[in-house]
Scaffold this motif. Structure first.
Motif, PDB file in Angstrom:
ATOM      1  N   GLU A  30      -8.324   2.753  -6.047  1.00 58.61           N
ATOM      2  CA  GLU A  30      -7.711   3.515  -4.955  1.00 58.61           C
ATOM      3  C   GLU A  30      -6.236   3.764  -5.251  1.00 58.61           C
ATOM      4  N   LEU A  31      -5.545   2.729  -5.717  1.00 56.72           N
ATOM      5  CA  LEU A  31      -4.131   2.866  -6.073  1.00 56.72           C
ATOM      6  C   LEU A  31      -3.951   3.877  -7.201  1.00 56.72           C
ATOM      7  N   GLU A  32      -4.784   3.786  -8.233  1.00 53.13           N
ATOM      8  CA  GLU A  32      -4.675   4.713  -9.355  1.00 53.13           C
ATOM      9  C   GLU A  32      -4.940   6.151  -8.929  1.00 53.13           C
ATOM     10  N   GLU A  33      -5.874   6.345  -8.015  1.00 53.20           N
ATOM     11  CA  GLU A  33      -6.181   7.691  -7.527  1.00 53.20           C
ATOM     12  C   GLU A  33      -5.004   8.267  -6.740  1.00 53.20           C
ATOM     13  N   ILE A  34      -4.398   7.450  -5.897  1.00 54.76           N
ATOM     14  CA  ILE A  34      -3.222   7.902  -5.140  1.00 54.76           C
ATOM     15  C   ILE A  34      -2.120   8.298  -6.120  1.00 54.76           C
ATOM     16  N   CYS A  35      -1.902   7.468  -7.112  1.00 48.96           N
ATOM     17  CA  CYS A  35      -0.848   7.740  -8.092  1.00 48.96           C
ATOM     18  C   CYS A  35      -1.173   8.984  -8.924  1.00 48.96           C
ATOM     19  N   ALA A  76       2.956   3.178  -2.644  1.00 48.62           N
ATOM     20  CA  ALA A  76       2.573   4.463  -3.232  1.00 48.62           C
ATOM     21  C   ALA A  76       2.418   5.533  -2.150  1.00 48.62           C
ATOM     22  N   LYS A  77       1.828   5.171  -1.020  1.00 53.22           N
ATOM     23  CA  LYS A  77       1.670   6.136   0.075  1.00 53.22           C
ATOM     24  C   LYS A  77       3.022   6.551   0.639  1.00 53.22           C
ATOM     25  N   ASN A  78       3.958   5.606   0.739  1.00 52.58           N
ATOM     26  CA  ASN A  78       5.305   5.953   1.183  1.00 52.58           C
ATOM     27  C   ASN A  78       5.996   6.857   0.169  1.00 52.58           C
ATOM     28  N   GLU A  79       5.774   6.593  -1.104  1.00 49.81           N
ATOM     29  CA  GLU A  79       6.337   7.422  -2.167  1.00 49.81           C
ATOM     30  C   GLU A  79       5.768   8.838  -2.096  1.00 49.81           C
ATOM     31  N   VAL A  80       4.475   8.931  -1.786  1.00 49.32           N
ATOM     32  CA  VAL A  80       3.832  10.240  -1.632  1.00 49.32           C
ATOM     33  C   VAL A  80       4.554  11.048  -0.561  1.00 49.32           C
ATOM     34  N   LEU A  81       4.830  10.407   0.566  1.00 52.89           N
ATOM     35  CA  LEU A  81       5.497  11.110   1.664  1.00 52.89           C
ATOM     36  C   LEU A  81       6.911  11.538   1.286  1.00 52.89           C
ATOM     37  N   SER A  82       7.619  10.674   0.562  1.00 51.18           N
ATOM     38  CA  SER A  82       8.998  11.022   0.202  1.00 51.18           C
ATOM     39  C   SER A  82       9.045  12.114  -0.869  1.00 51.18           C
ATOM     40  N   ARG A  83       8.010  12.204  -1.700  1.00 45.20           N
ATOM     41  CA  ARG A  83       7.978  13.180  -2.794  1.00 45.20           C
ATOM     42  C   ARG A  83       7.312  14.497  -2.400  1.00 45.20           C
ATOM     43  N   LYS A  84       6.699  14.544  -1.233  1.00 46.07           N
ATOM     44  CA  LYS A  84       5.872  15.691  -0.847  1.00 46.07           C
ATOM     45  C   LYS A  84       6.607  17.025  -0.941  1.00 46.07           C
ATOM     46  N   LYS A 146      15.890  20.819  -4.394  1.00 47.94           N
ATOM     47  CA  LYS A 146      15.118  19.772  -3.720  1.00 47.94           C
ATOM     48  C   LYS A 146      15.039  18.524  -4.590  1.00 47.94           C
ATOM     49  N   THR A 147      14.850  18.716  -5.894  1.00 44.27           N
ATOM     50  CA  THR A 147      14.760  17.577  -6.807  1.00 44.27           C
ATOM     51  C   THR A 147      16.082  16.825  -6.872  1.00 44.27           C
ATOM     52  N   LEU A 148      17.178  17.556  -6.991  1.00 46.82           N
ATOM     53  CA  LEU A 148      18.485  16.901  -7.044  1.00 46.82           C
ATOM     54  C   LEU A 148      18.796  16.168  -5.741  1.00 46.82           C
ATOM     55  N   ALA A 149      18.426  16.752  -4.619  1.00 45.85           N
ATOM     56  CA  ALA A 149      18.646  16.100  -3.330  1.00 45.85           C
ATOM     57  C   ALA A 149      17.814  14.816  -3.237  1.00 45.85           C
ATOM     58  N   GLU A 153      19.273  11.017  -2.994  1.00 43.60           N
ATOM     59  CA  GLU A 153      18.872  10.155  -1.883  1.00 43.60           C
ATOM     60  C   GLU A 153      18.264   8.845  -2.388  1.00 43.60           C
ATOM     61  N   LYS A 154      17.416   8.928  -3.397  1.00 40.44           N
ATOM     62  CA  LYS A 154      16.701   7.744  -3.893  1.00 40.44           C
ATOM     63  C   LYS A 154      17.450   7.002  -5.000  1.00 40.44           C
ATOM     64  N   LYS A 155      18.483   7.627  -5.535  1.00 37.41           N
ATOM     65  CA  LYS A 155      19.270   7.026  -6.628  1.00 37.41           C
ATOM     66  C   LYS A 155      18.391   6.690  -7.837  1.00 37.41           C
ATOM     67  N   THR A 156      17.463   7.576  -8.128  1.00 44.89           N
ATOM     68  CA  THR A 156      16.584   7.434  -9.285  1.00 44.89           C
ATOM     69  C   THR A 156      16.133   8.814  -9.726  1.00 44.89           C
ATOM     70  N   TYR A 157      15.586   8.896 -10.929  1.00 43.59           N
ATOM     71  CA  TYR A 157      15.095  10.181 -11.428  1.00 43.59           C
ATOM     72  C   TYR A 157      13.742  10.495 -10.810  1.00 43.59           C
ATOM     73  N   PHE A 158      13.522  11.772 -10.573  1.00 41.53           N
ATOM     74  CA  PHE A 158      12.226  12.228 -10.088  1.00 41.53           C
ATOM     75  C   PHE A 158      11.343  12.427 -11.308  1.00 41.53           C
ATOM     76  N   LEU A 159      10.307  11.612 -11.428  1.00 42.85           N
ATOM     77  CA  LEU A 159       9.386  11.726 -12.557  1.00 42.85           C
ATOM     78  C   LEU A 159       8.086  12.358 -12.082  1.00 42.85           C
ATOM     79  N   TYR A 160       7.575  13.257 -12.902  1.00 41.02           N
ATOM     80  CA  TYR A 160       6.329  13.959 -12.605  1.00 41.02           C
ATOM     81  C   TYR A 160       5.470  13.832 -13.850  1.00 41.02           C
ATOM     82  N   ASP A 161       4.391  13.088 -13.759  1.00 41.41           N
ATOM     83  CA  ASP A 161       3.552  12.785 -14.920  1.00 41.41           C
ATOM     84  C   ASP A 161       4.374  12.182 -16.056  1.00 41.41           C
TER      85      ASP A 161
END
Length: 168
Positions: A30-35, A76-84, A146-149, A153-161
């Protein structure tokens, strides 16, 4: 009688361990699918093989392992919401790029103006694709903003795959 009861206790302990492994694997899946759906990497500290070995060895309580996976699912679910917002923009950009590729192929087709069953559908799609392609620079600018914002906000890089946005 004591040996019989001892054997039954051992059998039930093995059954419990087997069921706990199944539950841990189910939650890990389930975790892997969410990720996977959100293009983030799951925590590698609880890979399936490692979890199985830890449960078999008795070094880790299966309930603790399950609680740790549940905690990661919540994160992971919270991360999903913040990255949406950003991932929606990425999806929009990818869709526009696909339309651009389709239009390039369509423009190279010598038979695009011939009379056929779906010709009017292709003409409408081409018209829509031209409009969408014209919006690509604005989509990219919006995505970068949006990515820079998000990164600020998160003080980290936005990684996609596993890649930062600059690579995309």
């Amino acid at each position: 009688m004591i040996e019989k009861d001892s054997a039954e206790v051992d059998r039930l302990a093995k059954l419990k361990a087997s069921r706990m492994k199944e539950l841990v694997f189910k939650k890990r899946s389930e975790l892997e699918e969410i990720c996977r759906l959100t293009h983030i990497e799951p925590d590698p500290s609880i890979v399936a093989e490692k979890a199985s070995a830890l449960i078999d060895s008795g070094l880790v309580d299966p309930f603790e392992l399950l609680a740790k996976i549940e905690e990661q699912i919540i994160k992971a679910k919270n991360e999903v919401l913040s990255r949406k917002e950003v991932t929606d923009r990425i999806d929009k950009w990818f869709a526009a790029c696909e339309e651009e590729n389709w239009l390039d192929k369509y423009n190279q087709d010598d038979n695009r103006y011939s009379v056929g069953q779906c010709n009017h559908i292709n003409l409408k799609r081409a018209e829509h694709a031209r409009i969408t392609i014209g919006k690509i620079p604005a989509i990219v600018d919006n995505l970068i903003n949006k990515t820079l914002a998000w990164e600020d906000e998160k003080k980290t890089y936005f990684l996609y795959d596993r890649a930062s946005f600059e690579v995309l």
